[in-house]
Scaffold this motif. Structure first.
Motif: not given
Length: 287
Positions: A21-28
């Protein structure tokens, strides 16, 4: 651009749901790409080797490095290169490109005969095949008149790595596999296992780094007669798609054309474009 789905079979560092969740939030937030829950394994498998290279024990350490470390921007580029596959080739989706060359270009050449200026934008250009394909088509359409015209073809991408490859104009056989012998001999010179693009075609194109989330940066490139954005919108959620299409609407000339991918649509985005009655072209005009 395509999200990679290949998996490493050894030494995969596991990613927790919270880390995902943290990583995909950064990517988004940085690139606008939305990873579905089902794509957790893509990030896990593609980035495990990177964690090993950096000697990190888990994804929490990597996320900290990616978001708070002194090299966070450089690392985001490295990560982006690893989680995406820039799969493209010359003259990809020929029915669409045929419509562009046989219908759109003649109309634009007639409409711009006084200014003799045409500007085209390959908005997710990857290693440059799409932009250079448009350059070849324009060169064929104008013939000897090309010397009298000012042609500007801009290729943009978020990845500096692929932009560097595009600027070189040097391609393996895979990239030119669909070209007929006449086009290949006219516009390329084979040296070893690579095909080098004709310098006249290269000179028609330039490449710049651009994040499609960035409206301000996009605006500095000015107005375009044609924009290609194929097979990119499928990686965005509705908010990001609407933002990107709104940018394209602002950047297009009043009679400009937008080409998108065959699996994409502008329906429900409420942006003033009209789809043209050409089933295999996936082309819209600004209204």
């Amino acid at each position: 651009m395509a999200l990679s789905s290949s998996m490493s079979k050894v030494n995969t560092i596991k990613m927790t749901e919270a880390q995902f969740d943290q990583l995909r939030d950064v990517i988004y937030k940085r690139a606008g790409i939305h990873f579905l829950d089902s794509k957790k394994y893509v990030l896990e498998s593609r980035l495990s080797r990177r964690l090993e290279e950096l000697e990190f024990e888990d994804f929490s350490q990597y996320i900290m490095f990616l978001t708070a470390g002194p090299y966070q921007m450089e690392e985001f580029q490295e990560m982006f290169n690893r989680i995406t596959i820039n799969e493209t080739s010359f003259f990809r989706n020929e029915p669409q490109l045929d419509y562009f060359e046989q219908q759109v270009l003649p109309q634009l050449i007639e409409a711009r005969k006084d200014t003799k200026t045409l500007r085209l934008w390959s908005s997710a250009s990857s290693t440059g095949e799409e932009a250079y394909t448009m350059a070849i088509q324009l060169h064929r359409s104008l013939g000897i008149r090309a010397m009298d015209w000012k042609i500007e073809i801009l290729g943009t991408d978020i990845s500096e790595k692929v932009l560097k490859q595009a600027q070189e104009g040097k391609y393996p056989h895979y990239s030119v596999r669909s070209l007929n012998e006449m086009v290949l001999n006219r516009y390329f010179k084979q040296e070893g296992s690579y095909y080098h693009l004709d310098e006249n075609i290269k000179s028609m194109c330039r490449f710049e780094k651009l994040n499609l989330k960035d409206r301000v940066s996009a605006k500095r490139f000015g107005t375009f007669d044609v924009i290609f954005c194929r097979n990119v919108l499928i990686y965005f959620d509705d908010d990001m798609r609407k933002n990107v299409i709104s940018i394209f609407h602002d950047q297009l000339a009043k009679d400009g054309y937008l080409f998108i991918g065959h699996s994409e649509s502008l329906r429900s985005l409420n942006v003033p474009f009209e789809q043209l009655p050409a089933p295999q072209a996936f082309v819209y005009q600004k209204v």
